[in-house]
Scaffold this motif. Sequence first.
Motif, PDB file in Angstrom:
ATOM      1  N   ASN A 138       5.212  16.658  -1.341  1.00  0.00           N
ATOM      2  CA  ASN A 138       4.574  15.383  -1.651  1.00  0.00           C
ATOM      3  C   ASN A 138       5.072  14.255  -0.747  1.00  0.00           C
ATOM      4  OD1 ASN A 138       3.005  16.241  -4.040  1.00  0.00           O
ATOM      5  ND2 ASN A 138       5.020  16.624  -4.900  1.00  0.00           N
ATOM      6  N   PRO A 139       4.773  14.320   0.545  1.00  0.00           N
ATOM      7  CA  PRO A 139       5.203  13.225   1.406  1.00  0.00           C
ATOM      8  C   PRO A 139       4.371  11.969   1.156  1.00  0.00           C
ATOM      9  CG  PRO A 139       3.850  14.752   2.644  1.00  0.00           C
ATOM     10  CD  PRO A 139       4.056  15.356   1.279  1.00  0.00           C
ATOM     11  N   GLN A 140       4.973  10.826   1.422  1.00  0.00           N
ATOM     12  CA  GLN A 140       4.251   9.572   1.252  1.00  0.00           C
ATOM     13  C   GLN A 140       4.734   8.548   2.272  1.00  0.00           C
ATOM     14  OE1 GLN A 140       4.949   7.908  -2.609  1.00  0.00           O
ATOM     15  NE2 GLN A 140       7.138   7.738  -2.322  1.00  0.00           N
ATOM     16  N   THR A 141       3.950   7.501   2.443  1.00  0.00           N
ATOM     17  CA  THR A 141       4.343   6.399   3.303  1.00  0.00           C
ATOM     18  C   THR A 141       3.827   5.086   2.724  1.00  0.00           C
ATOM     19  OG1 THR A 141       4.369   5.491   5.540  1.00  0.00           O
ATOM     20  CG2 THR A 141       2.314   6.531   4.835  1.00  0.00           C
ATOM     21  N   ARG A 142       4.585   4.040   3.000  1.00  0.00           N
ATOM     22  CA  ARG A 142       4.169   2.668   2.688  1.00  0.00           C
ATOM     23  C   ARG A 142       4.010   1.869   3.986  1.00  0.00           C
ATOM     24  NH1 ARG A 142       4.477   1.335  -2.683  1.00  0.00           N
ATOM     25  NH2 ARG A 142       5.574   2.795  -4.001  1.00  0.00           N
ATOM     26  N   LYS A 143       4.226   2.545   5.107  1.00  0.00           N
ATOM     27  CA  LYS A 143       4.125   1.904   6.422  1.00  0.00           C
ATOM     28  C   LYS A 143       2.708   2.102   6.955  1.00  0.00           C
ATOM     29  CE  LYS A 143       8.999   2.580   7.294  1.00  0.00           C
ATOM     30  NZ  LYS A 143      10.014   3.254   8.083  1.00  0.00           N
ATOM     31  N   ILE A 144       1.823   1.215   6.561  1.00  0.00           N
ATOM     32  CA  ILE A 144       0.399   1.328   6.853  1.00  0.00           C
ATOM     33  C   ILE A 144      -0.046   0.098   7.638  1.00  0.00           C
ATOM     34  CG2 ILE A 144      -1.898   1.584   5.826  1.00  0.00           C
ATOM     35  CD1 ILE A 144      -0.173   2.447   3.212  1.00  0.00           C
ATOM     36  N   GLU A 145      -0.737   0.326   8.717  1.00  0.00           N
ATOM     37  CA  GLU A 145      -1.307  -0.764   9.503  1.00  0.00           C
ATOM     38  C   GLU A 145      -2.801  -0.837   9.199  1.00  0.00           C
ATOM     39  OE1 GLU A 145      -0.288  -0.425  13.663  1.00  0.00           O
ATOM     40  OE2 GLU A 145       1.608   0.527  13.112  1.00  0.00           O
ATOM     41  N   THR A 146      -3.313  -2.061   9.061  1.00  0.00           N
ATOM     42  CA  THR A 146      -4.739  -2.230   8.766  1.00  0.00           C
ATOM     43  C   THR A 146      -5.341  -3.310   9.654  1.00  0.00           C
ATOM     44  OG1 THR A 146      -4.346  -3.890   7.048  1.00  0.00           O
ATOM     45  CG2 THR A 146      -4.449  -1.593   6.333  1.00  0.00           C
ATOM     46  N   ILE A 147      -6.604  -3.126   9.939  1.00  0.00           N
ATOM     47  CA  ILE A 147      -7.458  -4.156  10.529  1.00  0.00           C
ATOM     48  C   ILE A 147      -8.736  -4.089   9.699  1.00  0.00           C
ATOM     49  CG2 ILE A 147      -8.719  -4.942  12.560  1.00  0.00           C
ATOM     50  CD1 ILE A 147      -6.680  -3.362  14.255  1.00  0.00           C
ATOM     51  N   LEU A 148      -8.882  -5.018   8.748  1.00  0.00           N
ATOM     52  CA  LEU A 148      -9.999  -4.979   7.814  1.00  0.00           C
ATOM     53  C   LEU A 148     -10.708  -6.323   7.754  1.00  0.00           C
ATOM     54  CD1 LEU A 148      -8.153  -3.141   4.907  1.00  0.00           C
ATOM     55  CD2 LEU A 148      -9.825  -2.133   6.455  1.00  0.00           C
ATOM     56  N   GLY A 196       0.818  -1.206   0.000  1.00  0.00           N
ATOM     57  CA  GLY A 196       0.000   0.000   0.000  1.00  0.00           C
ATOM     58  C   GLY A 196       0.847   1.250   0.000  1.00  0.00           C
ATOM     59  N   LYS A 197       0.203   2.344  -0.403  1.00  0.00           N
ATOM     60  CA  LYS A 197       0.891   3.636  -0.420  1.00  0.00           C
ATOM     61  C   LYS A 197      -0.136   4.731  -0.180  1.00  0.00           C
ATOM     62  CE  LYS A 197       2.581   5.980  -4.196  1.00  0.00           C
ATOM     63  NZ  LYS A 197       3.492   6.230  -5.327  1.00  0.00           N
ATOM     64  N   ILE A 198       0.229   5.662   0.673  1.00  0.00           N
ATOM     65  CA  ILE A 198      -0.567   6.858   0.911  1.00  0.00           C
ATOM     66  C   ILE A 198       0.328   8.038   0.584  1.00  0.00           C
ATOM     67  CG2 ILE A 198      -1.765   8.267   2.622  1.00  0.00           C
ATOM     68  CD1 ILE A 198      -2.350   5.635   4.150  1.00  0.00           C
ATOM     69  N   GLN A 199      -0.161   8.921  -0.287  1.00  0.00           N
ATOM     70  CA  GLN A 199       0.624  10.088  -0.678  1.00  0.00           C
ATOM     71  C   GLN A 199      -0.193  11.353  -0.446  1.00  0.00           C
ATOM     72  OE1 GLN A 199       2.147  10.070  -4.666  1.00  0.00           O
ATOM     73  NE2 GLN A 199       3.255  11.977  -4.380  1.00  0.00           N
ATOM     74  N   ALA A 200       0.436  12.318   0.185  1.00  0.00           N
ATOM     75  CA  ALA A 200      -0.183  13.620   0.400  1.00  0.00           C
ATOM     76  C   ALA A 200       0.427  14.620  -0.577  1.00  0.00           C
ATOM     77  CB  ALA A 200       0.049  14.077   1.838  1.00  0.00           C
ATOM     78  N   ILE A 223      -1.543   5.109  10.239  1.00  0.00           N
ATOM     79  CA  ILE A 223      -0.115   5.352   9.999  1.00  0.00           C
ATOM     80  C   ILE A 223       0.461   6.151  11.155  1.00  0.00           C
ATOM     81  CG2 ILE A 223      -0.384   5.359   7.483  1.00  0.00           C
ATOM     82  CD1 ILE A 223       0.037   8.462   7.639  1.00  0.00           C
ATOM     83  N   ASN A 224       1.755   6.045  11.337  1.00  0.00           N
ATOM     84  CA  ASN A 224       2.480   6.970  12.193  1.00  0.00           C
ATOM     85  C   ASN A 224       2.817   8.169  11.321  1.00  0.00           C
ATOM     86  OD1 ASN A 224       2.729   5.678  14.746  1.00  0.00           O
ATOM     87  ND2 ASN A 224       4.120   4.217  13.794  1.00  0.00           N
ATOM     88  N   ALA A 225       2.433   9.351  11.746  1.00  0.00           N
ATOM     89  CA  ALA A 225       2.659  10.551  10.937  1.00  0.00           C
ATOM     90  C   ALA A 225       4.131  10.736  10.593  1.00  0.00           C
ATOM     91  CB  ALA A 225       2.119  11.783  11.653  1.00  0.00           C
ATOM     92  N   ILE A 226       5.011  10.300  11.482  1.00  0.00           N
ATOM     93  CA  ILE A 226       6.450  10.448  11.249  1.00  0.00           C
ATOM     94  C   ILE A 226       6.941   9.543  10.107  1.00  0.00           C
ATOM     95  CG2 ILE A 226       7.353   8.771  12.897  1.00  0.00           C
ATOM     96  CD1 ILE A 226       9.215  11.201  13.786  1.00  0.00           C
ATOM     97  N   SER A 227       6.112   8.591   9.667  1.00  0.00           N
ATOM     98  CA  SER A 227       6.508   7.744   8.533  1.00  0.00           C
ATOM     99  C   SER A 227       6.310   8.454   7.194  1.00  0.00           C
ATOM    100  CB  SER A 227       5.732   6.420   8.549  1.00  0.00           C
ATOM    101  OG  SER A 227       4.379   6.615   8.158  1.00  0.00           O
TER     102      SER A 227
END
Length: 175
Positions: free
Chosen positions: A39-49, A24-28, A64-68
């Motif tokens: 354009n910060p981004q992270t791939r360190k995502i925790e899920t419970i789905l 996964g990837k989240i990009q702001a 996510i941890n914002a620092i990631s």
Amino acid sequence: MYKLVLVLLFAVFANAASLDLVEGKIQAHTEIFGDSEINPQTRKIETILKKDSSIESISGKFEINAISLVSDNEDRDQHMYEVLNVAKSPKISFVISRITKVDDKYKIDGLLTMNKINKKISSLASITQNAQDLTMNGDFSIKLTDFGLEPPSMFFITVRDQIDIKYSFDLKEEL
């Protein structure tokens, strides 16, 4: 009658499958007016789905941890962490409350928590499933000020209040 209710409850929970995040990837994205993009981004995502029989039944949480979140400028990232108040509120999370089909896409409603403030958010996403593999791609926008955060400004440089978020998740259904 009691036994029938227990059997029905067991059947509902037995049909629920967990969705594991494979990748996964989240990009702001935001802009510094008159200067550049951030354009910060992270791939360190925790899920419970979890998911029952349909895509609309997906429920759970992304966190996510914002620092990631990292960009191409480490000094700017440190300032971003201050703006996001990571010392007092290190986690950013999204809890799905409802998914509904809208034409060929899905509207995902949920609660975004950032800086210990909860806001209802809606996102339009493409969600496809092929056997046990599921992909989810979408976007939404937020304003920093809605979460009690002030966009930084110095002299003639101001960061835009609006943050555009894009996400992409590859999930695997585990029965």
